[in-house]
Motif scaffolding. Structure first.
Motif, PDB file in Angstrom:
ATOM      1  N   ILE A   1       0.818  -1.217   0.000  1.00  0.00           N
ATOM      2  CA  ILE A   1       0.000   0.000   0.000  1.00  0.00           C
ATOM      3  C   ILE A   1       0.850   1.265   0.000  1.00  0.00           C
ATOM      4  CG2 ILE A   1      -1.698   1.342   1.298  1.00  0.00           C
ATOM      5  CD1 ILE A   1      -2.746  -1.435   2.346  1.00  0.00           C
ATOM      6  N   ALA A   2       1.795   1.346   0.932  1.00  0.00           N
ATOM      7  CA  ALA A   2       2.565   2.590   1.083  1.00  0.00           C
ATOM      8  C   ALA A   2       3.240   2.967  -0.234  1.00  0.00           C
ATOM      9  CB  ALA A   2       3.584   2.447   2.210  1.00  0.00           C
ATOM     10  N   ALA A   3       3.816   1.978  -0.928  1.00  0.00           N
ATOM     11  CA  ALA A   3       4.534   2.268  -2.170  1.00  0.00           C
ATOM     12  C   ALA A   3       3.586   2.662  -3.299  1.00  0.00           C
ATOM     13  CB  ALA A   3       5.357   1.044  -2.585  1.00  0.00           C
ATOM     14  N   ALA A   4       2.307   2.294  -3.171  1.00  0.00           N
ATOM     15  CA  ALA A   4       1.354   2.597  -4.242  1.00  0.00           C
ATOM     16  C   ALA A   4       0.792   4.023  -4.154  1.00  0.00           C
ATOM     17  CB  ALA A   4       0.216   1.575  -4.208  1.00  0.00           C
ATOM     18  N   ILE A   5       1.083   4.726  -3.058  1.00  0.00           N
ATOM     19  CA  ILE A   5       0.575   6.105  -2.904  1.00  0.00           C
ATOM     20  C   ILE A   5       1.456   7.033  -3.733  1.00  0.00           C
ATOM     21  CG2 ILE A   5       0.016   7.931  -1.255  1.00  0.00           C
ATOM     22  CD1 ILE A   5       0.122   5.686   0.961  1.00  0.00           C
ATOM     23  N   ASP A   6       0.839   7.793  -4.632  1.00  0.00           N
ATOM     24  CA  ASP A   6       1.645   8.712  -5.454  1.00  0.00           C
ATOM     25  C   ASP A   6       0.921  10.050  -5.632  1.00  0.00           C
ATOM     26  OD1 ASP A   6      -0.329   8.305  -7.335  1.00  0.00           O
ATOM     27  OD2 ASP A   6       0.831   6.858  -8.509  1.00  0.00           O
ATOM     28  N   ASP A   7       1.403  10.869  -6.543  1.00  0.00           N
ATOM     29  CA  ASP A   7       0.838  12.224  -6.646  1.00  0.00           C
ATOM     30  C   ASP A   7      -0.502  12.249  -7.401  1.00  0.00           C
ATOM     31  OD1 ASP A   7       1.699  11.836  -9.196  1.00  0.00           O
ATOM     32  OD2 ASP A   7       3.136  13.511  -9.230  1.00  0.00           O
ATOM     33  N   GLU A   8      -1.011  11.065  -7.770  1.00  0.00           N
ATOM     34  CA  GLU A   8      -2.372  10.995  -8.313  1.00  0.00           C
ATOM     35  C   GLU A   8      -3.369  10.549  -7.241  1.00  0.00           C
ATOM     36  OE1 GLU A   8      -2.183   8.319 -11.691  1.00  0.00           O
ATOM     37  OE2 GLU A   8      -1.896  10.056 -12.997  1.00  0.00           O
ATOM     38  N   THR A   9      -2.853  10.116  -6.093  1.00  0.00           N
ATOM     39  CA  THR A   9      -3.722   9.588  -5.040  1.00  0.00           C
ATOM     40  C   THR A   9      -4.452  10.736  -4.346  1.00  0.00           C
ATOM     41  OG1 THR A   9      -2.070   7.877  -4.677  1.00  0.00           O
ATOM     42  CG2 THR A   9      -3.827   8.059  -3.043  1.00  0.00           C
ATOM     43  N   ALA A  10      -5.773  10.688  -4.397  1.00  0.00           N
ATOM     44  CA  ALA A  10      -6.567  11.684  -3.673  1.00  0.00           C
ATOM     45  C   ALA A  10      -6.845  11.184  -2.257  1.00  0.00           C
ATOM     46  CB  ALA A  10      -7.883  11.943  -4.407  1.00  0.00           C
ATOM     47  N   VAL A  11      -7.326   9.947  -2.165  1.00  0.00           N
ATOM     48  CA  VAL A  11      -7.709   9.383  -0.872  1.00  0.00           C
ATOM     49  C   VAL A  11      -7.176   7.960  -0.756  1.00  0.00           C
ATOM     50  CG1 VAL A  11      -9.634   8.879   0.701  1.00  0.00           C
ATOM     51  CG2 VAL A  11      -9.914  10.613  -1.076  1.00  0.00           C
ATOM     52  N   VAL A  12      -6.624   7.654   0.399  1.00  0.00           N
ATOM     53  CA  VAL A  12      -6.294   6.269   0.721  1.00  0.00           C
ATOM     54  C   VAL A  12      -7.420   5.779   1.628  1.00  0.00           C
ATOM     55  CG1 VAL A  12      -4.626   4.702   1.784  1.00  0.00           C
ATOM     56  CG2 VAL A  12      -3.831   6.740   0.539  1.00  0.00           C
ATOM     57  N   MET A  13      -8.157   4.774   1.164  1.00  0.00           N
ATOM     58  CA  MET A  13      -9.316   4.258   1.905  1.00  0.00           C
ATOM     59  C   MET A  13      -9.006   2.834   2.358  1.00  0.00           C
ATOM     60  SD  MET A  13     -13.095   3.297   0.440  1.00  0.00           S
ATOM     61  CE  MET A  13     -12.461   1.896  -0.473  1.00  0.00           C
ATOM     62  N   LEU A  14      -8.849   2.646   3.662  1.00  0.00           N
ATOM     63  CA  LEU A  14      -8.452   1.331   4.169  1.00  0.00           C
ATOM     64  C   LEU A  14      -9.327   0.902   5.327  1.00  0.00           C
ATOM     65  CD1 LEU A  14      -4.598   1.917   4.269  1.00  0.00           C
ATOM     66  CD2 LEU A  14      -5.857   0.517   2.597  1.00  0.00           C
ATOM     67  N   THR A  15      -9.509  -0.407   5.449  1.00  0.00           N
ATOM     68  CA  THR A  15     -10.161  -0.954   6.627  1.00  0.00           C
ATOM     69  C   THR A  15      -9.069  -1.363   7.601  1.00  0.00           C
ATOM     70  OG1 THR A  15     -12.091  -1.650   5.383  1.00  0.00           O
ATOM     71  CG2 THR A  15     -11.673  -2.766   7.475  1.00  0.00           C
ATOM     72  N   HIS A  16      -9.177  -0.830   8.816  1.00  0.00           N
ATOM     73  CA  HIS A  16      -8.114  -0.954   9.816  1.00  0.00           C
ATOM     74  C   HIS A  16      -7.837  -2.426  10.147  1.00  0.00           C
ATOM     75  CE1 HIS A  16      -6.819   0.110  14.187  1.00  0.00           C
ATOM     76  NE2 HIS A  16      -5.794   0.252  13.384  1.00  0.00           N
TER      77      HIS A  16
END
Ligand code: PLP
Length: 420
Positions: free
Chosen positions: A164-179
């Motif tokens: 997940i962490a590596a997939a976050i980039d400057d196109e990511t608006a929201v990271v939506m995760l279930t804890h």
């Protein structure tokens, strides 16, 4: 304690020393049942029966429309939100109990995308990033919203928690995760992922469906942006009880959402034709709430107000450790495979084992009064609810499981019910 040499007597001794054990008396559980599905539908607080009678007979029956004021119906979503707040690291006026988790996901996701669209680099940020193994409704709501908005909005799924962490980039608006993952019980590091997302300019929405009342959560401490979650699971609010929504106060003033019904209006009873959003978290609401169902939520929260989440967590880990160790030692050789993390800081409050005949074995357990549930594919899921599950329950559940497997007392061709 060495789990492999443990006896039922040892479990009873643990129960005798358990400060939370007396709380079980505040729940109505069917005699003889071992209930290991409080992660899906929490048990009924005894107080809910009297409260139900009161709200139906007195407040609805006698007081009728006056109850909106007299019984405080109108303020119920906010008042109960304030009662829930300490369990998730929220403060006063940051939480409302309203609508379903699915609907709250829609409103908060839409609001988060809207905040991002107004950011300097907003034109580029159109991705809702989540993970493939998220609960289906979370994925469906995000897909549906992105398709509805069109204009380049889309959902992207990481294949595994560590991607997940590596997939976050400057196109990511929201990271939506279930804890806590509904199937495996895997627990994300909320602080680390929130920090990683925000470092890339993304907002973070946490689904606490399997966390609230199960593991300590510190939304403000982790600087989270948004959260939703259920009240009918660990919080024991009753079947289909309204869910909750939390928005970090720094976003309140600019937050907008598309389901702008009159309960989110600044002055609902001014009956004005123009919409003006209410103050703070009220904005996350939409319309009239199911008051009878909402009233039940308080009975569950009142039990949590008697304990600290640290004590709940300590017992949860003791119960899940015990269950894992007993299953692995007493049911060895039967093809069970643990899919729940062993590390404490990666584990929620349920434990899942796969078995080739998982559905049939779970049906056999349920027939014996050991109530867990089944999730595709092959997953037997056992929820541990420290408020009403004892160490002896864990022992007895494992003994039934061992006996069912040893004697093949299950029907491999059992047909699946609509709800598994
Ligand atoms: C249980 C659960 C839901 C349920 O959503 P509803 O709208 O109440 O049906 C949503 N998300 C997760 C992660 C869940 O575990």
């Amino acid at each position: 304690m060495n789990h492999t040499t443990m006896t039922r007597q040892d479990c009873l001794a643990l129960d005798g020393a358990d400060a939370l054990a007396p709380l079980r008396g505040q729940f109505a559980l069917p005699h003889g049942a071992i209930y290991l599905d409080g992660n899906s539908l929490g048990a009924r607080p005894r107080a809910a029966l009297a409260r139900g009678l009161q709200v139906i007979e007195q407040e609805w029956g006698n007081d009728l429309i006056r109850s909106w004021n007299k019984a405080g119906w109108f303020d119920l979503p906010a008042r109960l939100g304030n009662k829930l707040a300490p369990l998730i690291g929220a403060r006063e006026n940051e939480v409302v109990i309203t609508d379903s988790t699915s609907v709250n996901l829609f409103k908060l996701l839409a609001g988060a995308l809207d905040l991002q669209a107004a950011a300097p680099d907003g034109a580029r940020r159109k991705v809702i990033l989540t993970e493939r193994d998220n609960f289906p409704t979370d994925l469906y709501m995000a897909q549906g919203l992105a398709e509805w908005l069109d204009r380049g909005y889309r959902m992207r799924m990481a294949d595994a928690p560590e991607d997940i962490a590596a997939a976050i980039d400057d196109e990511t608006a929201v990271v939506m995760l279930t804890h806590v993952n509904y199937r495996t019980g895997h627990l994300h590091d909320m602080r680390a992922l929130t920090t990683a997302a925000q470092a890339k300019g993304a907002l973070v929405l946490w689904d606490l469906a399997h966390s609230a009342g199960a593991v300590p959560v510190d939304l403000n401490g982790c600087n989270a942006d948004f959260a939703v979650g259920c009240t009918y699971k660990y919080l024991n609010g009753g079947p289909g009880a309204p869910a909750f929504a939390w928005i970090a106060p720094r976003h309140h003033a600019r937050f907008r959402q598309p389901l702008s019904g009159w309960w989110s209006h600044a002055t609902p009873f001014a009956m004005q034709p123009e919409f003006r959003p209410g103050e703070g978290i009220r904005r996350a609401m939409c319309g009239t709430q199911p008051i009878v169902s909402l009233a039940m939520v308080e009975c569950g929260l009142d039990i949590f107000s008697q304990v600290g989440m640290e004590a709940v967590r300590a017992k949860s880990l003791a119960l899940t450790d015990l269950f894992i160790a007993l299953v692995e030692s007493r049911c060895a050789g039967h093809g069970l495979a643990l899919i729940t993390p062993r590390e404490h800081d990666r584990r929620g409050s349920h434990v899942s084992f796969t078995h080739p005949h998982g559905y049939a074995v779970m049906q056999a357990l349920i027939a014996r009064g050991v109530i867990g549930d089944y999730r595709e594919p092959h997953v037997m899921r056992f929820g541990f609810t420290p408020l009403y599950t004892s160490h002896a329950d864990v022992w007895d559940a494992v003994e039934h499981l061992r006996d069912i497997l040893d004697t093949r007392d299950y029907h491999p061709d059992a047909r699946q019910n609509a709800v598994t």
